[in-house]
Scaffold this motif. Sequence first.
Motif, PDB file in Angstrom:
ATOM      1  N   UNK A 154       0.758  -1.325   0.147  1.00 44.14           N
ATOM      2  CA  UNK A 154      -0.029   0.103   0.037  1.00 44.14           C
ATOM      3  C   UNK A 154       1.008   1.390  -0.023  1.00 44.14           C
ATOM      4  N   UNK A 155       2.023   1.203   0.380  1.00 42.78           N
ATOM      5  CA  UNK A 155       3.048   2.309   0.340  1.00 42.78           C
ATOM      6  C   UNK A 155       3.859   2.491  -1.124  1.00 42.78           C
ATOM      7  N   UNK A 156       4.192   1.104  -1.385  1.00 46.42           N
ATOM      8  CA  UNK A 156       5.286   1.186  -2.723  1.00 46.42           C
ATOM      9  C   UNK A 156       4.207   1.450  -3.821  1.00 46.42           C
ATOM     10  N   UNK A 157       3.178   1.078  -4.074  1.00 48.55           N
ATOM     11  CA  UNK A 157       2.430   1.127  -5.256  1.00 48.55           C
ATOM     12  C   UNK A 157       2.166   2.516  -5.639  1.00 48.55           C
ATOM     13  N   UNK A 158       1.437   3.484  -4.598  1.00 50.26           N
ATOM     14  CA  UNK A 158       1.157   4.597  -4.711  1.00 50.26           C
ATOM     15  C   UNK A 158       2.652   5.672  -5.077  1.00 50.26           C
ATOM     16  N   UNK A 159       3.436   5.043  -4.204  1.00 52.04           N
ATOM     17  CA  UNK A 159       4.843   5.948  -4.294  1.00 52.04           C
ATOM     18  C   UNK A 159       5.366   5.967  -5.858  1.00 52.04           C
ATOM     19  N   UNK A 160       5.531   4.732  -6.175  1.00 44.93           N
ATOM     20  CA  UNK A 160       6.426   4.509  -7.535  1.00 44.93           C
ATOM     21  C   UNK A 160       5.128   5.217  -8.762  1.00 44.93           C
ATOM     22  N   UNK A 162       3.151  -3.739 -15.188  1.00 47.58           N
ATOM     23  CA  UNK A 162       3.450  -5.050 -15.148  1.00 47.58           C
ATOM     24  C   UNK A 162       4.747  -5.135 -14.188  1.00 47.58           C
ATOM     25  N   UNK A 163       5.548  -4.258 -14.117  1.00 47.65           N
ATOM     26  CA  UNK A 163       6.699  -4.325 -13.123  1.00 47.65           C
ATOM     27  C   UNK A 163       6.181  -4.367 -11.488  1.00 47.65           C
ATOM     28  N   UNK A 164       5.244  -3.459 -11.370  1.00 49.49           N
ATOM     29  CA  UNK A 164       4.551  -3.539  -9.964  1.00 49.49           C
ATOM     30  C   UNK A 164       4.123  -4.828  -9.551  1.00 49.49           C
ATOM     31  N   UNK A 165       3.037  -5.603 -10.680  1.00 50.75           N
ATOM     32  CA  UNK A 165       2.338  -6.561 -10.434  1.00 50.75           C
ATOM     33  C   UNK A 165       3.808  -7.785 -10.152  1.00 50.75           C
ATOM     34  N   UNK A 166       4.675  -7.668 -10.970  1.00 52.25           N
ATOM     35  CA  UNK A 166       5.692  -8.675 -10.949  1.00 52.25           C
ATOM     36  C   UNK A 166       6.296  -8.495  -9.519  1.00 52.25           C
ATOM     37  N   UNK A 167       6.580  -7.475  -9.309  1.00 49.33           N
ATOM     38  CA  UNK A 167       7.136  -7.052  -7.616  1.00 49.33           C
ATOM     39  C   UNK A 167       5.905  -7.887  -6.545  1.00 49.33           C
ATOM     40  N   UNK A 168       4.863  -7.630  -6.784  1.00 45.10           N
ATOM     41  CA  UNK A 168       4.025  -8.117  -5.803  1.00 45.10           C
ATOM     42  C   UNK A 168       3.993  -9.532  -5.755  1.00 45.10           C
ATOM     43  N   UNK A 169       4.075 -10.100  -6.864  1.00 50.43           N
ATOM     44  CA  UNK A 169       4.020 -11.754  -6.828  1.00 50.43           C
ATOM     45  C   UNK A 169       5.057 -12.291  -6.113  1.00 50.43           C
ATOM     46  N   UNK A 170       6.462 -11.567  -6.412  1.00 45.32           N
ATOM     47  CA  UNK A 170       7.673 -12.029  -5.810  1.00 45.32           C
ATOM     48  C   UNK A 170       7.564 -11.855  -4.410  1.00 45.32           C
ATOM     49  N   UNK A 171       6.729 -10.755  -3.883  1.00 49.72           N
ATOM     50  CA  UNK A 171       6.624 -10.359  -2.443  1.00 49.72           C
ATOM     51  C   UNK A 171       5.544 -11.582  -1.759  1.00 49.72           C
TER      52      UNK A 171
END
Lengths: 284, 379
Positions: free
Chosen positions: A212-218, A262-271
């Motif tokens: 919730x912090x990373x997505x709006x920040x990016x 796509x990059x954000x979704x990938x990050x989330x999947x890894x997380x």
Amino acid sequence: MKNKLSRFAVPYVVWMALFVVAPIIIMVVYAFASQNGGFSLENFVKMGSYTEVFLRSFKMAVIATIICLLIGYPVAYLMSREGAGFQRTAMVLIMLPMWMNFLLRTYSWITILDNNGLLNQLFQKIGLITLYNNITGSNLTYFPMMNTGGAVVLGMVYNYLPFMILPIYSVIIKLDHSLLEAARDLGANSSTVFRKVILPLSLPGVLSGITMVFVPSVSTFAISQMLGGGTELLLGDLIERQFLGGAYNPQLGAAISLVMMIIVVLCMIVMNRFGEGEEQAVMM
Amino acid sequence: MSKELIRLHDLCMAFDDELVLDHINLCINDSEFLTLLGPSGCGKTTTLRIIGGFTTPTSGDVTFDGVRINDVPPHKRQINTVFQKYALFPHLDVFENIAFGLRIAKVPAREIEERVMEMLEVVSLKGFERRRVDQLSGGQQQRVAIARALVNRPKVLLLDEPLGALDLRLRKDMQIELKRIQQQMGITFIYVTHDQEEALTMSDTVVVMDKGRIQQVGSPEDIYNEPQNAFVADFIGESNILNGTMVRDGVVRMYRKEFPCVDGGFAPNEPVDVVIRPEDIDIVPVDQGQLAGTVTNVTFKGMQYDIIVDLGGFKWLVQTTDHSPVGSQVGVKIDPDGFHIMKKSEYSGMFGDYSSYSEEYEELADVSALEEEESGDEE
């Protein structure tokens, strides 16, 4: 029963189709179109020149997220250990800034950070600037804080910190107290109880806080424009310019948005993998 | 003989202004199975939590092996607890749950492996070590909780209503299992329950509590056969409790008649409570009985009939294998050793009358049906 359910679901499905699915489809179509129509990959090729912006955006978002985590976790944890009255008050204080307009909140930081803003005036009064000049031999009349990367990160942290505190707090507060007693019973002192029980069990909250912090920040653009003064171009600014600015190119803007998504979704999947799928519902 | 291990000395506990424990004095011996028995709110769990170190008594002392441990935190006590809801760590598998205490104690990895495996054997859960705890049934979780506590080789194991969430059959099996484990490990078990049958089945010593006070301490046989007051008589098993007068040693008067009994040691003509267990009463033809009355209710219980007999306005519960139809006139006969005489207490007149028999039983049935449902869900 099933029919009834689906009837109630109709408005939701329509809403989703209109405001979630359709925009994404339009975005994808635009991303793969050239400026005069027709299929093309030129938008993605062009994007290469913006690698720096991508890197800067992700770097700043990561820094802001880490700072939020470092501040937010202890706050959430300490809050959960206080009495009910304290918790209510703290909660209101954390939520209070969010009742104010986002732009207003961010603007107010300008008056604080400005070259002759509140902070610099304070530093001058207590002689900090003179002290600094004496030590380093420089000749400053103020500390430049506005229009720096630091100011942008500060803006991100300030605006999104509640989104880190709240999910962590709500997970910790719901922890079964008997688990903590069981750990103590088995020989754990307070720090071991924290390390071996509270921390691992609060990971779902940490993961959702990070999201919730990373997505709006990016993807932010207002913060970087107001506090970064255009010196720190971020993805959000770049995309905005393609649609509203002089560099009008919605196809490119759509392509950048798509890649970022796509990059954000990938990050989330890894997380999510990292969190071992403990509580799948946490993400999204 | 067994030696004293834990002593509670004048223990008082008050939450706000409410006195939860009222001058508790109790001595717990090494390697005994002691049960704290009482209705909810009687202070039994609070007593257990004080022994475990989770609650600090308002006044009074707890000693362990002769040393005062009031201020020793739980993690430094040689005592482990099996919690009511098991409190297994959801982020760890069965093996790691059991190994939790050993890892903290920095026991070498090979020894941890050995001891955990040994414990899994004891609680019959071999092959479950890599299971997630939420994949286990209630009974299995329960056994993991026991293993997790026992693997640390505590001197005392505290168990807080550990069988409460299990269904009847599993509960019976676990009672025997627990007793076996206790004897095998040779350590002290302090067990909290509100289930009198459970207490009688497993314990060496039963401590009956009510209103924050100890009502009676004794072996299961003592508690059942020689209850000290009407509360204990009513709480442990079924009892008819009547007002009587102790004429002299061996003779008690009630219903304006004198009955031979075996108790003595009371002042002449002292008013007393007379306890008569339902299974000690024989139903006989009217002319052969010591007293005569009318049958008002008959319930078939499988092993016996529960028969309510109205004797001069006081309803008696009689348990017998012979059926007597409702409305019939019957005589009752009680052998001298069927009478148990108690001194009058604050509980006199509160228990032991079966006038409200049917409603009471329906309530009980509702509760047990609910319990059954709940535990069924967890399975």
